[in-house]
Design a protein around this motif. Structure first.
Motif, PDB file in Angstrom:
ATOM      1  N   ALA A 185       1.031  -1.035  -0.145  1.00 16.85           N
ATOM      2  CA  ALA A 185       0.216  -0.037  -0.030  1.00 16.85           C
ATOM      3  C   ALA A 185       0.848   1.272  -0.358  1.00 16.85           C
ATOM      4  N   ALA A 204       2.414   1.445  -3.034  1.00 16.20           N
ATOM      5  CA  ALA A 204       0.451   1.982  -4.139  1.00 16.20           C
ATOM      6  C   ALA A 204       0.711   3.528  -4.113  1.00 16.20           C
ATOM      7  N   GLN A 246      -3.512   9.342  -7.179  1.00 13.90           N
ATOM      8  CA  GLN A 246      -4.452   9.458  -7.699  1.00 13.90           C
ATOM      9  C   GLN A 246      -5.362   8.029  -7.881  1.00 13.90           C
ATOM     10  N   ARG A 247      -4.531   6.580  -8.356  1.00 16.70           N
ATOM     11  CA  ARG A 247      -5.387   5.438  -8.168  1.00 16.70           C
ATOM     12  C   ARG A 247      -5.405   4.863  -6.552  1.00 16.70           C
ATOM     13  N   ALA A 248      -4.174   5.242  -6.192  1.00 14.71           N
ATOM     14  CA  ALA A 248      -4.877   4.550  -4.509  1.00 14.71           C
ATOM     15  C   ALA A 248      -5.902   4.910  -4.207  1.00 14.71           C
ATOM     16  N   GLU A 249      -6.360   6.415  -3.821  1.00 16.12           N
ATOM     17  CA  GLU A 249      -7.393   7.123  -3.621  1.00 16.12           C
ATOM     18  C   GLU A 249      -8.463   6.124  -3.952  1.00 16.12           C
ATOM     19  N   SER A 250      -8.426   6.349  -5.523  1.00 11.77           N
ATOM     20  CA  SER A 250     -10.188   5.806  -5.531  1.00 11.77           C
ATOM     21  C   SER A 250      -9.644   4.360  -5.344  1.00 11.77           C
ATOM     22  N   ILE A 251      -9.470   3.532  -4.727  1.00 10.04           N
ATOM     23  CA  ILE A 251      -8.984   2.022  -4.818  1.00 10.04           C
ATOM     24  C   ILE A 251      -9.421   2.076  -3.316  1.00 10.04           C
ATOM     25  N   GLY A 252      -9.449   3.333  -2.921  1.00 10.51           N
ATOM     26  CA  GLY A 252      -9.973   3.519  -1.777  1.00 10.51           C
ATOM     27  C   GLY A 252      -8.670   3.196  -0.132  1.00 10.51           C
ATOM     28  N   ILE A 253      -7.691   3.461  -0.929  1.00 13.03           N
ATOM     29  CA  ILE A 253      -6.662   3.703   0.128  1.00 13.03           C
ATOM     30  C   ILE A 253      -6.002   5.002   0.728  1.00 13.03           C
ATOM     31  N   ASN A 254      -6.336   5.347   2.080  1.00  9.91           N
ATOM     32  CA  ASN A 254      -5.777   6.132   2.856  1.00  9.91           C
ATOM     33  C   ASN A 254      -4.298   6.449   2.699  1.00  9.91           C
ATOM     34  N   ALA A 292      -3.183   7.963   6.142  1.00  5.94           N
ATOM     35  CA  ALA A 292      -3.098   7.342   6.610  1.00  5.94           C
ATOM     36  C   ALA A 292      -1.641   6.470   6.686  1.00  5.94           C
TER      37      ALA A 292
END
Lengths: 265, 638, 245
Positions: free
Chosen positions: B510, B513, B519-527, B530
């Motif tokens: 993560a 990622a 951008q991609r990370a946030e759009s698959i739910g990765i904070n 955090a």
């Protein structure tokens, strides 16, 4: 003809309902009072000139930009959820996936790791510090890769793939959480004609199997005409027409603002 | 405190703001066009102070007692420093414009080291007192309080230069080209503008502004070798607070910071509810506090805009390297060999002493790599966590009187706590902003440690930090420090293994990622924030452990542990080894520590020598060490 | 101008031979041969990743490692810095617009202004505004406040201010609305009419067909087809093989 189109949309259940959406940047009204709906299982194209507000609309639905006004509700009208004010992460957890104009993937990872990443996130296992990631959700990731035709490339670094394949990886990643709605920002930008058709045919097959709706922006009219169930046309931040492909195609305002003669695309 | 004294303090602040603005404006201009954060900018300021002194010496017999002599000296040193800047641009910077950002910082840091020793060689170690300015001696009364005449003149110079720069930037073709290049230098070049000439002139102007600031500072402050680092860190803070590349922003920021500092002095010690607080002590950290507050509220500074995607050093980690565990065998053998070493090397006791240093810095470098490589966050203040660990352990040992083992266990929590606080702020930024914020935090830690005599021993540090008796006992047939050596080896080996394991776990994936595509990370739910914050905490704890082990091996600690130089050492170690391989930081730390140990001790100009070595590394491998730092390219290139 | 000893058709204005180029360690172009005659419009076609943009960048001197020869009116420009090549008469219009968003229209044009060399068509601000009347009505607007289509026009206008002999146009129809695509096509024909030679990279066959005299198809960094637009249209199997039609 238009009557038939209206009938077919009314008969569907509404999945996403956008009402009175508005946003301005530094005094410039990028989007002013946009209304439209996406039906369950529908492929809806959002088209319009550059700067018409398509990306802004996308980013507002996705949670990247907060609208000044309006509401975006997901789910059928009886028990729908308001998306305005949610972060992209929350919007994703409610079942809205997204692909980007320039395919956004994790460039340092292998193909399968990209998909595993999405599956790990879906399972809320991101803050696991010990068990190696490579063994987790492997079978499910391979299944998804098989669906987009990349099972053989699973262990390759994603950076070594051709662009068309990278797009397919992104699609697999976006579908990993079984989204109800998939937002695709210019899905076929930068691709050759045959690749465009192949990617959109694949997309349509996958979303139909899964009952996913698609909202996409696109400049390539052959793709829009071949794959969209319905079209919404934006110009200067407003919806100037919406309806079936045929109806929109013949609308004189759309020709003037967007299509021109339509000879070259 | 009276109103008059407050006013005089604030006016003094305004005078200081002028020279601060001049230095920062130069830094900002250079960064805007060349995208190089010039670490040597403070050194150019210092050279300005020294050349003004020398020019004054020359001119005094020719123009005795006239104000013209002083201003001529100011002009001369401006020109000399501008020429020096042009020379540096042509000889060094021109070769590294395409190199990763971090490499450029290292190169300019190396230049700073060389310039510092150059000043030592030319002007000697003694402070050189500046002249009084004829015609501007004495003071003018402000509400009955004296205010130096010279300071009044300085107040006018800042806005004057700002206005002049603004005119040049908006009204001349050169200015238009500078603004265009600030946005897209490749495009400017493709339109037929000779970028090399443009860059050299911008660098010369920026350096000239630093030289001017230095020359103007001479009547207020003697020339000395300690001027460079404060000057550069002040200028960084101003530029970052104002917004990279914005001159009006830099002006505002210089005013804000100088006034806050002046207000702190004017307020003096304030009694509040039986608790006394010495505001003047705050001056050391005031600017960094201002910066932290501004950056949290406006991540791109007061007048800055989101920069174009920063080029990242965080390159592609080969997938197989991150996933598999290649070469488990050689590492196992190495550890076994190291365990036996105290007995094998019983004849040369110094070996295990140096190796303890190597182990500590290996862990330090590995923890920095953890957030820098897979995390893509370039920390310029990693020494803070090292120091917090060391001081944490020392304070546990000294203040509580608990046994050493408790200090060893609790000390790293100092690093953790620092990372918990600083990390929260830092992950909100990226690129140069993040680097500067981490630098600022480490400066804050440094000044707190430096000033809090009661707890930290201030500049003297703390002594008498020896390991428990059983760890100091002589092991039969081994070197003198064998027991402590083995403890360090085991702790470091375990910590490094844990860090590796974490990188292979979902958390590590993560982290990568978030670096590869936020951008991609946030759009698959990765904070992403955090995850990065947690990574900061892990790295801070590990660096803290390294600090604890280091402190007990030396027996004493001082604020030097947290000095910016140590943070830079960490960066050099990581870069030396390569950010792509997990073994890189370990190898880099070993090489760097051994090199510094053998070559560094007996040589007066060791800074310059280190600088030259660093420059050679950067210039010989402009794209990174042997392709280890391949620039990241998008997978699609038509 | 005095007449050259060779007829114009025999001495191309731009001649590229055995061009190889690398990104880092990866070789992208392999022995590209390519010519552009005076007043000709040539379309570089091929799939994404075939090397079209890389070819234009290599010609423009924007890549670190390039081999082979690139001759502009006989003079070798390979290895020269981009600004030198621009002054020699090559104008480059990048694919993602890249206008200076903080600068006004007039300032954007000022950056592009270069003295005219030899016989290239001369462009003044007024003449540029004649070609792009829209831009003339927004002289003091900042680039960032313009629409996508207007920005596209400004990139071309800015390049014209350097009085180029040859224009390299990277993907002019990519990512713009159909209406703007038509305007771009009309503009390319205008430029041709003014006596400029144009080398464009293009994926859209309809667009390439409408503006170009010749097509040069790249595949995996090599030239696979080089011939008239007509002959390409007449052999659909080439389109199927290399263009994914």
């Amino acid at each position: 003809m238009t009557g038939q189109a209206t009938h077919s949309t009314l008969s569907r259940t509404v999945l996403l309902s956008v009402r009175g959406l508005a946003k301005s940047f530094g005094g410039v009204q990028a989007v002013r009072g946009v209304d439209f709906e996406v039906g369950a299982g529908e492929l809806l194209a959002l088209i319009g000139p550059n700067g018409a507000g398509k990306s802004t609309c996308f980013n507002m639905i996705n949670g990247q930009i907060r609208p000044d006004q309006g509401s975006i509700r997901l789910g059928n009208p009886d028990h729908s959820k308001e998306l305005v004010g949610l972060t992209p992460r929350k919007v994703w957890r409610l079942g809205v996936g997204r692909t980007f104009q320039i395919a956004a993937v994790f460039g340092s990872m292998s193909v399968i790791e990209n998909v595993q990443m999405a599956l790990l996130s879906h399972a809320r296992e991101l803050h696991e510090f010990w068990r190696p990631a490579r063994a987790q959700h492997r079978a499910q990731a391979l299944e998804l890769l098989d669906a987009v035709g990349l099972a053989d490339q699973a262990t390759l670094p994603v950076a070594t793939l051709a662009y068309g394949q990278v797009k397919a990886v992104e699609l697999a990643v976006a579908l990993a959480n079984q989204p109800r709605l998939l937002l695709m920002d210019e899905p076929t930008a930068g691709m050759a004609p045959a690749e465009r058709v192949a990617l959109m045919a694949l997309t349509r097959r996958l979303v139909t199997e899964r009952g996913t709706s698609v909202l996409f922006t696109e400049h390539s009219m052959d793709v829009v005409f071949a794959f969209a169930d319905r079209v919404v046309v934006l110009a200067r931040g407003e919806v100037i027409a919406q309806g079936s492909v045929t109806a929109v195609r013949q609308d004189p305002r759309v020709r003037e603002a967007y299509f021109g003669s339509g000879r070259l695309t | 405190m009276t109103l008059a004294s407050l006013l005089v303090q604030l006016l003094g602040g305004l005078a200081g703001a002028s020279t601060l603005f001049l230095t920062s404006a130069g830094l900002s201009l250079i960064f805007g066009v060349t995208r190089v954060v010039n670490f040597a900018h403070g050194s150019l300021f210092m050279v300005g102070v020294y050349t003004a002194w020398t020019a004054g010496q020359w001119l005094r017999p020719i123009l005795p007692g006239s104000a013209g002599g002083f201003w001529l000296a100011v002009l001369l040193s401006t020109v000399v420093v501008a020429a020096l800047g042009a020379l540096l641009e042509v000889l060094i910077l021109r070769r590294i414009y395409r190199a990763p950002e971090l490499f450029q910082l290292l190169a300019t840091f190396a230049v700073a080291l060389v310039l510092r020793d150059g000043c030592l060689w030319l002007w000697g170690p003694e402070d050189l007192l500046g002249p009084r300015v004829p015609g501007l001696t004495g003071a003018i009364p402000v509400l009955g309080m004296p205010f130096p005449r010279y300071d009044a003149a300085l107040i006018a110079i800042g806005p004057l230069v700002l206005g002049l720069l603004h005119l040049v930037l908006t009204r001349t073709r050169f200015g238009i080209l500078v603004r265009a290049a600030t946005q897209d230098r490749e495009m400017v070049s493709a339109l037929g503008v000779a970028e090399s000439r443009l860059f050299t002139s911008v660098f010369a102007i920026g350096a000239g502004l630093a030289g001017l600031a230095g020359a103007l500072q001479l009547p207020r402050e003697p020339a000395n070798l300690g001027l460079d680092l404060p000057a550069i860190s002040d200028a960084f803070v101003v530029v970052v607070v104002g917004g990279l590349g914005s001159l009006p922003g830099a002006f505002l920021a210089a005013l804000l910071i100088s006034l806050v500092k002046a207000a702190c002095i004017a307020l003096g010690t304030v009694e509040l509810g039986g608790f006394s607080f010495a505001f003047p002590r705050l001056t050391l950290v005031a600017e960094f506090l201002v910066m932290a507050i501004v950056l949290v509220m406006r991540p791109y500074g007061l007048m800055g805009r989101a920069a174009a995607a920063p080029r990242s050093l965080a390159t592609t980690l080969p997938a197989e390297n991150a996933a598999g565990a290649p070469g488990r065998w050689p590492w196992g053998l190495l550890v076994v060999g190291l365990i036996l070493l105290p007995w094998l090397a019983a004849g040369s006791p110094y070996t295990t002493v140096v190796l303890v240093d190597v182990f500590c810095f290996s862990l330090f470098a590995m923890s920095l790599f953890f957030i820098m490589g897979p995390g893509g966050m370039h920390s310029f203040g990693h020494a803070a966590y090292f120091g917090l660990g060391a001081y944490g352990a020392a304070i546990v040992l000294k203040a509580s009187g608990w046994p050493m083992l408790w200090a060893l266990l609790l000390g790293p929590l100092g690093g953790f706590a620092g990372a918990l606080i600083f990390g929260w702020f830092s992950v909100r930024l990226s690129g140069v902003y993040l680097a500067m914020l981490t630098l600022a935090f480490s400066q804050i830690v440094w000044s707190i440690i430096y000033q809090w005599d009661d707890l930290t021993g201030g500049s003297n540090g703390l002594t008498g930090l020896w390991p428990a008796p059983w760890l100091s006992a002589q092991v039969p047939g081994a070197t003198a420090n064998a027991a402590y050596y083995l403890l360090t080896l085991i702790c470091v080996a375990i910590a490094v293994l844990v860090l590796r394991r974490v990188l292979d776990a979902p958390f590590g994936l993560a982290l990568r990622a978030g670096r590869d595509s936020p951008q991609r990370a946030e759009s698959i739910g990765i904070n992403v924030h955090a995850v990065q914050w947690a990574a900061f905490c892990v790295a801070g704890t590990a660096a803290g452990l390294a600090g604890v082990l280091y402190a007990f091996s030396k027996g004493s600690i001082s604020p030097d542990l947290v000095h910016v130089g140590r943070s830079i050492d960490g960066l050099v170690m990581v870069l030396l080894g390569g950010v792509e391989a997990l073994a890189g930081p370990l190898i880099g730390a070993a090489a760097f520590t051994l090199l510094q140990d053998t070559a560094g001790r007996s040589f007066d100009y060791w800074r310059a020598a280190t600088g030259v070595v660093m420059l050679l590394i950067v210039l010989v491998f402009p794209q990174g060490l042997a392709g280890l730092f391949r620039m990241r390219r998008r997978p699609s290139t038509t | 101008m005095s007449t050259a000893s060779l007829p114009a058709a025999a001495s191309p204005i731009l001649a590229v031979s055995r061009l190889c180029a690398w990104y880092g360690r990866a070789q992208i172009l392999f022995d590209i041969d390519l010519t552009l005659a005076r007043g000709e419009v040539v379309a570089l076609m091929g799939r994404n990743g075939a090397g079209k943009s890389t070819t234009l960048k290599a010609i423009m001197g924007l890549l670190d490692r390039v081999q082979g020869s690139i001759r502009l009116e006989g003079a070798d420009i390979r290895g020269k810095p981009a600004w030198h090549i621009a002054r020699a008469g090559l104008g480059y219009v990048p694919e993602d617009r890249r206008i200076f968003t903080e600068l006004t229209v007039m300032e954007n044009l000022a950056v592009g202004r270069q003295a005219r060399r030899s016989d290239a068509p001369l462009w003044t601000v007024d003449k540029v505004f004649e070609l792009f009347p829209n831009l003339g009505r927004m002289r003091n607007r900042r680039g960032g406040e313009m629409s996508g289509g207007e920005q596209q026009m400004l990139t071309v206008a800015r390049t014209l201010m350097g009085n180029p002999r040859v224009i390299l146009l990277d993907e002019p129809s990519e990512g713009v609305a159909p209406l703007i695509v038509e305007q771009m096509a009309a503009m390319i024909l205008d430029l041709k009419h003014e006596g400029l030679s144009v080398l464009l990279s293009e994926q859209n066959p309809a667009f390439a067909g409408a503006v170009s005299d010749r097509a040069c198809i790249l595949e995996k960094g090599q030239v696979q087809f080089d011939g008239s637009m007509r002959s390409l249209i007449d052999s659909p199997e080439i389109g199927r093989a290399f263009l994914g039609l």
